[in-house]
Enzyme design. Structure first.
Site, mmCIF file in Angstrom:
data_model
loop_
_atom_site.group_PDB
_atom_site.id
_atom_site.type_symbol
_atom_site.label_atom_id
_atom_site.label_comp_id
_atom_site.label_asym_id
_atom_site.label_seq_id
_atom_site.Cartn_x
_atom_site.Cartn_y
_atom_site.Cartn_z
ATOM 1 N N THR A 237 0.877 -1.167 0.000
ATOM 2 C CA THR A 237 0.000 0.000 0.000
ATOM 3 C C THR A 237 0.908 1.208 0.000
ATOM 4 O OG1 THR A 237 -1.735 -1.098 1.305
ATOM 5 C CG2 THR A 237 -1.639 1.274 1.525
ATOM 6 N N VAL A 266 -12.859 -5.302 1.543
ATOM 7 C CA VAL A 266 -12.303 -3.949 1.623
ATOM 8 C C VAL A 266 -11.422 -3.907 2.864
ATOM 9 C CG1 VAL A 266 -12.873 -1.524 2.011
ATOM 10 C CG2 VAL A 266 -14.223 -2.857 0.392
ATOM 11 N N GLY A 267 -10.210 -3.389 2.702
ATOM 12 C CA GLY A 267 -9.285 -3.328 3.831
ATOM 13 C C GLY A 267 -9.414 -2.021 4.594
ATOM 14 N N ASP A 268 -8.349 -1.673 5.293
ATOM 15 C CA ASP A 268 -8.362 -0.456 6.116
ATOM 16 C C ASP A 268 -8.086 0.809 5.307
ATOM 17 O OD1 ASP A 268 -5.747 -1.464 5.631
ATOM 18 O OD2 ASP A 268 -4.947 -0.177 7.214
ATOM 19 N N THR A 288 0.010 1.196 6.711
ATOM 20 C CA THR A 288 0.126 0.081 5.772
ATOM 21 C C THR A 288 0.314 -1.181 6.600
ATOM 22 O OG1 THR A 288 2.539 0.274 5.577
ATOM 23 C CG2 THR A 288 1.245 1.503 3.983
ATOM 24 N N GLY A 289 -0.188 -2.285 6.093
ATOM 25 C CA GLY A 289 -0.043 -3.540 6.836
ATOM 26 C C GLY A 289 -1.362 -4.279 6.935
ATOM 27 N N GLY A 291 -4.677 -5.012 7.232
ATOM 28 C CA GLY A 291 -5.824 -4.116 7.253
ATOM 29 C C GLY A 291 -6.881 -4.498 8.268
HETATM 30 N N1 ASP Z 1 -3.546 -2.359 4.547
HETATM 31 C C1 ASP Z 1 -3.739 -2.915 3.245
HETATM 32 C C2 ASP Z 1 -4.974 -3.741 3.245
HETATM 33 O O1 ASP Z 1 -5.221 -4.443 4.207
HETATM 34 C C3 ASP Z 1 -2.603 -3.740 2.775
HETATM 35 C C4 ASP Z 1 -1.244 -3.231 3.085
HETATM 36 O O2 ASP Z 1 -1.070 -2.136 3.583
HETATM 37 O O3 ASP Z 1 -0.260 -3.926 2.844
HETATM 38 O O4 ASP Z 1 -5.679 -3.757 2.250
#
Ligand code: ASP
Length: 399
Positions: A237, A266-268, A288-289, A291
């Site tokens: 992300t 849908v993520g965060d 990022t990470g 979600g």
């Molecule tokens: N946070 C993002 C999601 O969960 C993915 C990511 O940041 O790597 O969609």
């Protein structure tokens, strides 16, 4: 995990955390005192994949551009880049082979927000989020409605699957279903893969995947990476927060989310308050990470509220990470399979990059935050736990 091992790990965590805190305070100190004595110079923070675009955005701010436009300049870079498979064009698709993108933005000066989730066929969803903010009375649009809105606003429809991302997805399909790939009637079926003697189950699986990857046409030098992505669905992300000399601040986050996700997931990233939050009175933060974990602690908003109540960017971000850990009762046996990085920028130019783990994956890549306050640099984040997060699902022997 036995109690004594947990106790040992907790002690180790506390030790590492205090060391890490000291390290980041040095970074904060230098960015605020040595490079930013008045506390109100332009500063931009972003994820590692914003490195190539932050110079232009910084010059935009110096030239008087709007803070959200500068932040969008950074995240549009990976959206346009077909080789960044975590954002925009070339992002790895869902389990049906369809790229679905999420994004949001917040414009501090006017206290507005826009967001889109699960958008297909439109590359620059961060700009679509801005269009929702500027050209609708809504804050969030999803799915087909968001796509139609984007087209109405002049965004072109395009195929977001690149040849490479299509092949990696095909590798995923052919190695996760008995009905994809050549069937029993194929004249070469028997020869497709002959198991070498005395190899472990895991090794066998990788070797079989290598054969399928070759058949699909993935070049040899890309096969290892493709197989890894099929086995351990990657995330990725980009977030960016931008602060100008006047103290105006904005932020945005954009992603293709988790590879091979269930369609509609849908993520965060597009959730205002989770993937991004910007408050003109306090600052801006993004994530990022993992979600699903971040949504539950509403990370970006939590960080802003923490700073509103007096915490430093580092303390505020670390507190949000601790909430994720707390939700799992600090059980490192589970926490090691998730990760989270927060990017925090306070209104006076103080900043922090914090992450659950030092880095991620078998390659032990460190988490970094990219900062530009006149000097561009990538800095290692401050980690809550020592060590590296592990790929999910676990490999045999690591579980
Ligand atoms: N946070 C993002 C999601 O969960 C993915 C990511 O940041 O790597 O969609």
């Amino acid at each position: 995990m036995s109690f004594s091992r947990r106790e040992f790990l907790t002690t180790a965590v506390v030790g590492s955390l205090s060391l890490g805190l000291r390290g980041q305070e040095t970074n904060e100190q230098s960015s605020r005192t040595a490079a930013n004595p008045a506390g109100k110079r332009p500063t931009i923070i972003t994820a590692h994949n914003g490195y190539n675009y932050i110079d232009e955005a910084f010059n935009m701010l110096r030239g008087g551009a709007d803070t959200l436009d500068a932040a969008l300049r950074v995240v549009r870079g990976p959206e346009d880049d077909p080789h960044d498979d975590s954002v925009g064009l070339g992002g790895l698709p869902n389990e049906d082979g369809v790229v679905e993108l999420d994004a949001c933005c917040m414009h501090g000066p006017t206290r507005r927000a826009g967001s889109v989730g699960g958008v297909r066929n439109i590359k620059n969803v961060s700009l679509v989020a801005k269009a929702v903010m500027e050209h609708s009375g809504h804050v969030m649009l999803v799915g087909e409605g968001a796509e139609r809105f984007a087209v109405a606003q002049g965004f072109p429809r395009e195929d977001l699957l690149t040849e490479h991302s299509r092949k990696v997805w095909l590798l995923y399909k052919e190695t996760h279903s008995d009905w994809w790939g050549p069937g029993l009637a194929d004249p070469n079926w028997k020869k497709r893969f002959e198991a070498p003697p005395r190899v472990g189950e895991w090794q066998l699986r990788m070797q079989r995947m290598d054969v399928v990857a070759a058949e699909i046409g993935i070049p040899p030098e890309m096969r290892r990476d493709a197989i890894h992505k099929v086995l351990f669905p990657p995330t990725g992300t980009i977030h960016c927060s931008a602060l100008n000399e006047k103290g105006e601040i904005s932020g945005c986050t954009t992603t293709s989310g988790l590879a091979w996700k269930v369609p509609g997931r849908v993520g965060d990233s597009p959730i205002i308050g989770a993937g991004c939050y910007s408050d003109p009175d306090v600052g801006s933060a993004g994530a990022t990470g993992s979600g699903e974990e971040n949504i539950k602690v509403v990370g970006a908003h939590t960080i802003i509220e923490n700073m509103r109540h007096g915490m430093s960017p580092l303390e505020a971000g670390t507190d949000a990470l601790k909430r994720i850990a707390h939700a799992y009762d600090n059980d490192l046996d589970r926490l090691r399979f998730m990760d989270m990085t927060y990017y925090v920028l306070r209104k006076d130019g103080a900043w922090a990059g914090v992450s659950l783990w030092e880095g991620y994956g078998a390659d032990r890549k460190p988490h970094t935050i990219v900062v530009h306050d006149g000097i561009k640099r990538a800095v290692k984040t401050v980690n809550l736990f020592p060590g590296f997060s592990q790929d999910w699902p676990p490999t045999p022997g690591s579980y």
